[in-house]
Design an enzyme around this catalytic site. Structure first.
Site, PDB file in Angstrom:
ATOM      1  CB  SER A  69      49.903  57.310  38.185  1.00  0.00           C
ATOM      2  OG  SER A  69      48.688  56.642  38.397  1.00  0.00           O
TER       3      SER A  69
ATOM      4  CB  THR B 176      46.905  59.642  40.727  1.00  0.00           C
ATOM      5  OG1 THR B 176      47.312  58.393  41.307  1.00  0.00           O
ATOM      6  CG2 THR B 176      48.067  60.266  39.981  1.00  0.00           C
ATOM      7  N   GLY B 177      45.116  59.614  43.741  1.00  0.00           N
ATOM      8  CA  GLY B 177      43.933  58.998  44.345  1.00  0.00           C
ATOM      9  C   GLY B 177      42.866  60.006  44.757  1.00  0.00           C
ATOM     10  CB  ALA B 178      39.525  59.514  46.359  1.00  0.00           C
TER      11      ALA B 178
ATOM     12  CG  ASN C 239      34.389  61.263  53.548  1.00  0.00           C
ATOM     13  OD1 ASN C 239      33.478  62.038  53.233  1.00  0.00           O
ATOM     14  ND2 ASN C 239      34.803  60.295  52.756  1.00  0.00           N
TER      15      ASN C 239
ATOM     16  NE  ARG D 198      31.062  52.743  53.319  1.00  0.00           N
ATOM     17  CZ  ARG D 198      32.319  53.070  53.559  1.00  0.00           C
ATOM     18  NH1 ARG D 198      32.692  54.336  53.611  1.00  0.00           N
ATOM     19  NH2 ARG D 198      33.225  52.138  53.760  1.00  0.00           N
TER      20      ARG D 198
ATOM     21  CD  GLN E 189      31.827  55.115  58.399  1.00  0.00           C
ATOM     22  OE1 GLN E 189      31.732  54.486  59.437  1.00  0.00           O
ATOM     23  NE2 GLN E 189      32.857  54.997  57.588  1.00  0.00           N
TER      24      GLN E 189
ATOM     25  CG  HIS F 195      32.492  59.843  57.000  1.00  0.00           C
ATOM     26  ND1 HIS F 195      32.113  59.413  55.742  1.00  0.00           N
ATOM     27  CD2 HIS F 195      33.625  59.157  57.314  1.00  0.00           C
ATOM     28  CE1 HIS F 195      33.005  58.504  55.316  1.00  0.00           C
ATOM     29  NE2 HIS F 195      33.921  58.346  56.234  1.00  0.00           N
TER      30      HIS F 195
ATOM     31  CB  CYS G  52      37.703  59.539  57.142  1.00  0.00           C
ATOM     32  SG  CYS G  52      37.068  57.946  56.608  1.00  0.00           S
TER      33      CYS G  52
ATOM     34  CE  LYS H 152      41.131  51.158  60.188  1.00  0.00           C
ATOM     35  NZ  LYS H 152      40.939  51.392  58.733  1.00  0.00           N
TER      36      LYS H 152
END
Lengths: 351, 351
Positions: free
Chosen positions: A41, A12-14, A329, A249, A157, A256, A130, A227
């Protein structure tokens, strides 16, 4: 031969939302697809492959009979549950940061190091961050040609890198600043108009850029910047690769972008580098500035490849290239690469 | 001793407007101030030092009796008229690109190379490009400490770098996208909403970033990227400095930001570099990420200094620093530096 069973944890997330779209449009390699999310959920119905599927609550039993379990979940959820899925016999493909640097967990980008996916002593395969993913397919191609020695990366980003809360925050702020002429000409004006609630960002994002992503690590570096360094080294198999990244950002919803200065072992040639990129699977070269052609997030969002443009040989170093790259991304940067890894695993069931 | 007479050419433009504000708030070193613009703006009244002054049309006679003539005008206007002003006895301080690389014209940043302003065989002094100016004071300070060898620069440039048309275009586009939730999630959506007229930019700027500023030069480099290289070399007196820049426009009205990877002759130290920057005139260090403190354009716009944060020593090169800088491109990046140069010249009249 029956097709493998897939579980999508964090459906259910992005990223999960993009994953269901990908599962509905890519070649259908799975038998059953189970959608898994947090208990709140559970019971919700989501569409995948044109069918309504009920979301079930995360529990050890949901992994029984599952061959491949994708995790599009926060680090702490993956950390706890990916080993449980593996214990129950699934190969866990994890999109969190929980296992990426674990020496017993491969970090896989199919265009670059597909073979690494087969060596998974813990039954877990990690999907890179990402930001790393937005450049690594192109960098892998250039590394093959010239031998990569150093990367200097500046990122642009998107808000969705901070999840659905990032997307919502940017839309809220754009709504407040839009039509507000004269705004952004004096310090503090944008802060006043967007209000106190900055969502997941440490400063206003609309009409601004924010040199921060992730959390603070040693000596002023962010987790995101480390990362990019550590994951690039692991994916490319270059433990001594020199990497300096500054992660920033920008007020873009999704996709991105990266400005990359890449230094190689051997001299580079602009036209040859362009040809290498144009001929690489997963990379699209858009590099005709005379015709106004270069990638931008607004033109790239929602697409699968890494888009590369502005390829130039450094004027002062015959072994260095400067480039500008864009990648969605949520797709290659997250859901798509996870789907590609899962397909590598699924193919093992096919013969 | 009478105070010198100043002419401001281009008084009605984006930079000229900031200049009148600066002339009204900085120490008053001038006698008469003449405001000069194109014939279509002649007769207009503008406020400077609290008084209404009528704008006069550009003509050779307006420079008679003028000691210092500032040009905030396009290249072609400066190219024609700065020599005329010099011929009539004024010292021309030019903010265009027309003379910056002329070996007989000094390129001056008072905090870095004030002494260069005295050697002006053509009677012309050039003001650097706004992108170079957004970092050069800080880079000059670090060069003094460690000896600069190489710069890798990625810019986050504001719309106002493209003048009033850039500002108007960004406001128009922000008005169209604001409140338009779901926009920016599919390729082409932003283009469709902002419409065909992109103003001075080659792609939509709202909800986007555009890797292009200036015009196309050899081998894919832009004029803006070459300016960062050539002007940095000239100001710092380092003709062999290695510079690679990628210039990118972002949806910010005013204030350029830069991510800089700087390599030096000698090993660097994070705390020492921070102290050098904090102690340098014209630089403000804002570098406490644990407290969420780093510069952003929304907090910097309308101020004079170069703001520096995110100072880190490269993890893989003890001679390299990574930083993030912000500077108001209309103030230090244009009007303020021009005003500072003009004050150096005006001081010559003072004794």
């Amino acid at each position: 031969m029956s097709k493998p069973t897939l579980a999508v944890v964090g459906a259910t997330g992005a990223v999960g939302t993009v994953m269901l779209d990908l599962l509905s449009t890519r070649e259908d390699v799975y038998g059953e697809i189970r959608l898994v999310a947090s208990p709140r959920s559970a019971g919700k119905k989501l569409t995948v492959r044109g069918e309504q599927v009920e979301v079930v609550a995360l529990a050890p039993e949901v992994f029984d009979g599952v061959d491949v379990a994708m995790f599009d979940t926060p680090d702490e959820v993956s950390k706890q549950w990916a080993p449980i899925a593996a214990e129950r016999g699934a190969v866990a493909v994890d999109n969190s940061g929980a296992f990426r640097m674990d020496p017993d967990v491969p970090l896989v980008v199919p265009e670059v190091n597909a073979e690494a996916a087969r060596n998974r002593p813990r039954g877990i395969i990690s999907n890179p961050n990402c930001t790393t993913l937005s450049m690594i397919v192109a960098m892998g191609a250039l590394h093959g040609q010239y031998g990569l020695r150093e990367l200097v990366v500046a990122s642009y980003q998107a808000a969705s890198g901070a999840g659905q809360a990032g997307i919502d925050t940017l839309y809220d702020q754009l709504e407040k600043v839009g039509g507000n002429r004269g705004l952004g000409e004096r310090a503090g004006d944008v802060r006043r108009v967007v209000g106190e609630d900055l969502g997941p960002f440490p400063a206003p994002l609309a009409m601004n850029v924010v040199p921060w992503a992730g959390s603070l690590k040693d000596d002023g570096w962010t987790s995101e910047e480390l990362k990019v360094r550590n994951e690039s080294r692991k994916i490319l198999g270059l433990p001594d690769l020199r990497v300096s990244a500054t992660c920033v950002r920008v007020p873009v919803v999704t996709t991105h972008s990266l400005a990359v200065h890449a230094v190689f072992d051997r001299p580079v040639d602009q036209r040859e580098a362009q040809a290498v990129l144009a001929g690489s699977p997963g990379v699209v070269l858009v590099d005709d500035p005379e015709a106004g052609e270069f990638p931008t997030p607004a033109d790239v969002v929602g697409t699968d490849p890494t888009w590369v443009g502005r390829v130039r040989r450094s004027l002062d170093d015959p072994k260095a290239l400067d480039l500008f790259l864009c990648g969605d991304n949520l797709r290659k940067g997250a859901a798509l690469n996870t789907a590609q890894i899962a397909e590598l695993v699924a193919a093992e069931f096919g013969s």
